[in-house]
Design a protein around this motif. Structure first.
Motif, PDB file in Angstrom:
ATOM      1  N   ILE A 161       2.178  16.142  -3.704  1.00 37.99           N
ATOM      2  CA  ILE A 161       3.084  15.141  -3.509  1.00 37.99           C
ATOM      3  C   ILE A 161       2.393  13.929  -3.499  1.00 37.99           C
ATOM      4  O   ILE A 161       0.801  13.622  -3.399  1.00 37.99           O
ATOM      5  CB  ILE A 161       3.752  15.069  -2.132  1.00 37.99           C
ATOM      6  N   PRO A 162       2.935  12.471  -3.927  1.00 34.94           N
ATOM      7  CA  PRO A 162       2.135  11.199  -4.040  1.00 34.94           C
ATOM      8  C   PRO A 162       1.262  11.031  -2.555  1.00 34.94           C
ATOM      9  O   PRO A 162       1.718  11.454  -1.438  1.00 34.94           O
ATOM     10  CB  PRO A 162       3.055  10.235  -4.082  1.00 34.94           C
ATOM     11  N   ASP A 163       0.417  10.175  -2.754  1.00 39.39           N
ATOM     12  CA  ASP A 163      -0.498   9.903  -1.716  1.00 39.39           C
ATOM     13  C   ASP A 163       0.254   9.330  -0.651  1.00 39.39           C
ATOM     14  O   ASP A 163      -0.021   9.474   0.633  1.00 39.39           O
ATOM     15  CB  ASP A 163      -1.558   9.041  -2.268  1.00 39.39           C
ATOM     16  N   THR A 164       1.042   8.568  -0.831  1.00 38.55           N
ATOM     17  CA  THR A 164       1.757   7.844   0.178  1.00 38.55           C
ATOM     18  C   THR A 164       2.627   8.705   0.976  1.00 38.55           C
ATOM     19  O   THR A 164       2.713   8.842   2.106  1.00 38.55           O
ATOM     20  CB  THR A 164       2.705   6.700  -0.243  1.00 38.55           C
ATOM     21  N   LEU A 190      -5.123   2.244  -2.764  1.00 39.03           N
ATOM     22  CA  LEU A 190      -4.932   3.283  -1.869  1.00 39.03           C
ATOM     23  C   LEU A 190      -5.549   4.597  -2.246  1.00 39.03           C
ATOM     24  O   LEU A 190      -6.296   5.326  -1.811  1.00 39.03           O
ATOM     25  CB  LEU A 190      -3.519   3.316  -1.569  1.00 39.03           C
ATOM     26  N   SER A 191      -5.249   5.067  -3.546  1.00 41.64           N
ATOM     27  CA  SER A 191      -5.552   6.396  -3.977  1.00 41.64           C
ATOM     28  C   SER A 191      -7.152   6.409  -4.188  1.00 41.64           C
ATOM     29  O   SER A 191      -7.691   7.505  -3.629  1.00 41.64           O
ATOM     30  CB  SER A 191      -5.082   6.291  -5.679  1.00 41.64           C
TER      31      SER A 191
END
Lengths: 650, 650
Positions: A161-164, A190-191
């Motif tokens: 899933i995405p980082d967020t 963020l990544s």
């Protein structure tokens, strides 16, 4: 244009001033701040200074503020005197805008957490017991901004899933928000941040519109380094409290006089300045200077980095709240008295130039009406007025007095312009509740005994001192029921100045300034008008509600009295209603306490919103009986003493 | 450092270039944009230019792209040739990054409102009938940003709520939000604005986290002046559609090639550029330049002020979406293929330097996974795939092909790297679907008849032309089932170049460039690999779902084919499954259409969020049978023709 050197004593601060600027402006430029009640109009006489070298031109209008001797010694009003020569100027203590610590008298129990101890400890009420009735304090502790340490599992092909999403999934286990938002600038790197720090990060999360707003992502575990600030933005004083948001512990408190006072003493003159010859920006910058200085001082004292301060909750009256956020306050002063907003948006502190973490948030407490502000809402929150079935009353005594009556089903409020007498204005020797202020007086057999704040040499008389003094003068028969000096009385302390009778509280040799401290007939008249307006407002609201004073289970009294208010004497002069004394509690700065409750608990903040929307405000200027109540209250204690103040007996 | 003058023909654009910069960079500085598939690595041969004056040093590696004649005439690769003399450089048409209008072939019915007419009219599907099944279109029309004219009653003493409360009270009667927020900067002078304009104002309100966010207050009634923009941010092309938000009417559409293409043709090379030698900023600025130019063009054409454009919804694949918002895309390309975010925050357009109203918002469509982006979600939204009980399929043919299968209960997706053959890459004479591209081909008895976009002289062959061509070559027996030229065939159009067989589609005298257009054996092999990858992905997903093609009620085909795709021939080469032809619909740019739906209806945007969260993505790189499916699909139409393509009969 010519420029002249102006030197201010005793600090020896020098400044180059253009010809024509006032001494007041030159002093400000030098970092020396002078008192002013009138905003530089030359009518309050609070900015007296002594010019000891150089030529000045006397201002005829301000001559009323000086004796012949004063004029010979070079005394002038700084705001009415313009530079046209190099000067040396002495600032007497009473003209100095006092920057020293105030309102820090509450005895903080620094070692205990908020869960264990009272939210803020005053001498009287047991706050924790109050609030236990309303909330479970353990669940109450949910700061407006929290820091959460997360050890995220790294992504795999089965969990990519995405980082967020990865962050939110873990946050949902630790915080109660179901949705989160991350502002774009925080998302950008963020990544890389997550991967660089091995998925071990601390998220700083603010409650924002019922969502979690991720303000900051830091490497590693910084959850211990999370601080908040509660602020009471008073018209007169600004008080800042530093709170550890991990534990709820109060770390320290600092206060100073609102620097806006240079531009006008009360909210009306501030609005006039903001909307007339001056500007909102100047007023906003002034109070922000207060706040930044106080925060910086506290941070240094406690050895913390201001970057670790993530949130502020500020409570102030509606005008102060508008000026803090730099909102137009102009319509507040004009019938029908409308403000721009009552539910202030959560903003970044740096949007209003307050220096904490660059992503830290500022929440201003919601207000009820133009003259019932977030300070009153905070006070109601702090007293628990809205939580209990018993009807109670909160009275905030000040230049603008606010009264709230009600319980967990209904609340009514009103406000009364009481004048600045209880905050040190409107009386010749009045001063704010700071070091050197006489706060207690007792008169017996022609002997006046007083006590000053900080046990210093007296410099003036603060609100609680004036209440005591008025009571004692009446009790000793020195003044009559109408507040007038008894004409036939013989007392070495009674003297005449400019044709007016006055009572000497401290002789010149006792005081710091070497000038005697007196209370004159006009001072007494002013105090009686102030207490009369307050009481008339209380009485009007009680009548409006169809109640009697006996039906109030409790009367909470707040105000800028420092740590001391003699309730017996406050009732005695007719300021507070004559009910069983144990029902009256002096709660000090309930505005600051409410702000702190909202800082450490967004449940409390939501309660504040609900309070602000539940209170019905009664505009006394359109309430006919108020005028008669006011006239009846201009006596000591009241024209209806038998009916309303049966227990008062001088 | 020496500087030299470089002149680019035919425009006669001159630029001063530092010694050592490449001709590619110098051209860019001069505003002349060249093709590049490889991002300047010297391996795609698309940036051929002819140096007609001045000395250059030949690059040995790029010699493979040129004939002996070419070299004699000064042809070089611009990206591999550095300035060390004053030069004159001719840019041949095929090397120019085409800026002309594309994808505007949809026949817009500009006079009807969105409620009355189809959201966007393509030649085939009747969209309104599709959506009637899912929504009531009348209730669907609720733009992401609306403008509401308000005539507020002025305050009185009986109705003196704050200004914001007065606005919100009226807004609640006209919009469905229960709570509203006003950003601090909008609040500051609100009070004066309302009074100055006599309480007659227009509020611009965006849906933001289920609240109404008041972006702007204007004097008087400006509700008619509210425009929005839908954007399809493709890897290859950027298409912008201007929409009147009062009526839903589409006002115009403009497209251009994504200027990011200078830094790499496909998403992987863009990520490599962003995360390696280049920077995200450059890519972000490039696509924003596209968008700003297109918006500006549309606004001028339609005579509207860009200040009246209040909202943008953009759909793009996950990498394009990240680059548009300037988010780190680096982890997208590495196993396990993780993006930063799937639900993009609503931002101010000017936060990413897009020029519309300074408070106008940009919403990027949510994505599913790193290789199933917002463009696919928009396509699913547009097709109504998630709204119907019947199982259907959306196939988006492109460099990265996306496939979604499902219905209103479940959805599966997968993506396949098909290579750029269908978008003009990977083949010697391939080009995008713009003016001069051969889009239709028929071969009969040794005679090749073609049709170009815009009826212009041919410049190359676009995706739909290549499909036709492959089909026709197979049907005429010119190539075998394995795509190889039949060795024994005699045809004047078959020739040999560099030892490789090729088929001449257009002779030099027919073309714009004067060079013949051919399809060579390696080109055919590349196309077969592309169609094989697409089909293998479709087949794998169908198998994964436990379905057969017959169970699909509908197959929607999207892709950059311009306005034309011959479905019969696309099935014939084995690109699309062999189902009843009436079940296959070519839907063109479904990404743009979905973006527009979300722009004019936040119900549609919420549907898009739900779609993005409902689709389960299958990673084919970890799905074992895909390899075998791919091998089996490298035939015309397929190795299992009897079973899978029974109706295909050349």
């Amino acid at each position: 244009m010519n420029r002249y050197k102006v030197t201010f004593l005793p600090e020896q601060k020098e400044v180059e001033a253009d010809e024509g600027v006032t001494l007041f402006e030159a002093a400000e430029k030098a970092g020396v701040y002078l008192n002013s009640l009138c905003g530089g109009e030359g009518v309050c006489g609070k900015c007296r200074v002594q010019v000891t070298k150089g030529n000045i031109k006397a201002d005829k209008h301000s001559i009323v503020f000086f004796s012949k001797e004063d004029i010979q010694h070079g005394y002038v009003l700084a705001c009415q005197t313009r530079v046209k020569d190099s000067l040396e100027v002495v600032i007497p203590p009473e003209s100095r805008l006092e920057e020293e610590q105030i309102m820090a008298e509450s005895h903080l129990e620094e070692q205990k957490t908020w869960r264990e101890t009272r939210p803020i400890t005053y001498s009287k009420p047991d706050w924790i017991s109050l609030h236990k009735r309303a909330y479970d304090p353990a669940s109450l502790f949910e700061p407006l901004v929290s820091k959460v340490y997360l050890e995220l599992p790294g992504p795999t092909i089965d969990d990519n899933i995405p980082d967020t999403g990865r962050i939110v999934r873990e946050l949902r286990k630790k915080l109660e928000y179901s949705s989160y938002e991350i502002p774009l600038p925080r998302l950008r790197d963020l990544s890389m941040k997550l991967r660089r720090h091995g998925w071990k990060i601390t998220a700083t999360v603010a409650r924002h519109n019922n969502m979690g707003r991720i303000l900051q992502i830091e490497a590693g575990n910084t959850a211990d380094r999370n601080y908040g600030v509660a602020i009471d933005v008073g018209t007169t004083t600004v008080v800042v409290q530093l709170v550890h948001l991990k534990t709820g512990q109060v770390m320290g408190v600092e206060g100073s006089h609102n620097l806006q006072a240079r531009y006008g003493e009360d909210v009306l003159s501030r609005i006039a300045f903001a909307c007339g010859k001056g500007s909102r920006d100047i007023l906003q910058q002034a109070v922000v200077e207060n706040i930044n200085t106080l925060i910086q001082t506290l941070a240094q004292e406690k050895g913390i980095d201001v970057e670790d301060i993530t949130s502020i909750v500020a409570a102030g009256n509606t005008t102060m709240s508008h000026l803090l956020l730099n909102l137009t306050p102009c319509s507040i002063r004009d019938d029908p008295y409308v403000s721009t907003v009552d539910l202030y948006p959560q903003v970044l502190a740096n949007e209003v130039s307050i220096n904490i973490n660059s992503q830290g948030v500022l929440q201003v407490m919601p207000s009820v009406a133009s003259y019932i502000g977030g300070d009153t809402v905070a006070g109601v929150l702090a007293c628990g007025l809205a939580d209990k079935p018993e009807t109670a009353c909160l009275i905030d005594v000040g230049t603008n007095g606010e009264i709230v009556i009600g319980n967990n089903e209904w609340m009514l409020s009103c406000s009364a312009s009481a004048g600045p007498a209880f905050e040190g204005g409107d009386t010749r020797c009045g001063m704010r509740a700071t070091r050197g202020a006489i706060q207690k007086v007792e008169i017996n057999n022609g002997r006046a005994v007083y006590e000053t704040i900080g046990k210093a040499k007296p410099r003036g008389i603060c609100g609680s001192g004036l209440i005591d003094l008025l009571y004692e003068l009446a009790r000793n028969g020195i003044i009559d029921i109408d507040g007038k000096f008894h004409p036939s009385l013989q007392d070495k302390r009674i003297t005449t100045e400019n044709g007016e009778l006055e009572y000497i509280v401290a002789f010149p040799e006792e005081t710091e300034t070497g000038q005697m401290l007196v209370i004159a007939q006009t001072d007494i008249d002013n105090i009686i008008r102030s207490k009369g307006a307050m009481f008339a407002a209380i009485k009007s609201l009680i009548d409006y509600a169809g109640l009697t004073f006996d039906q109030l289970s409790r009367i909470y009294v707040a105000g800028g009295f420092g740590s001391y208010l003699n309730i017996e004497k406050a009732v005695g002069i007719g300021l507070l209603p004559d009910v069983a004394r144990e029902r009256i509690e002096f709660v000090g700065n309930s505005s600051l306490m409410g702000a702190r409750m909202a800082l450490v608990s967004f449940y409390a903040f939501e309660k504040a919103i609900s309070i602000s929307q539940s209170i019905t405000n009664i505009d006394l200027s359109h309430f006919a009986p108020f005028g008669d109540e006011y006239m009846a209250a201009l006596y000591l204690p009241h024209i209806d003493q038998e009916l309303l103040f049966p227990s008062v007996n001088y």
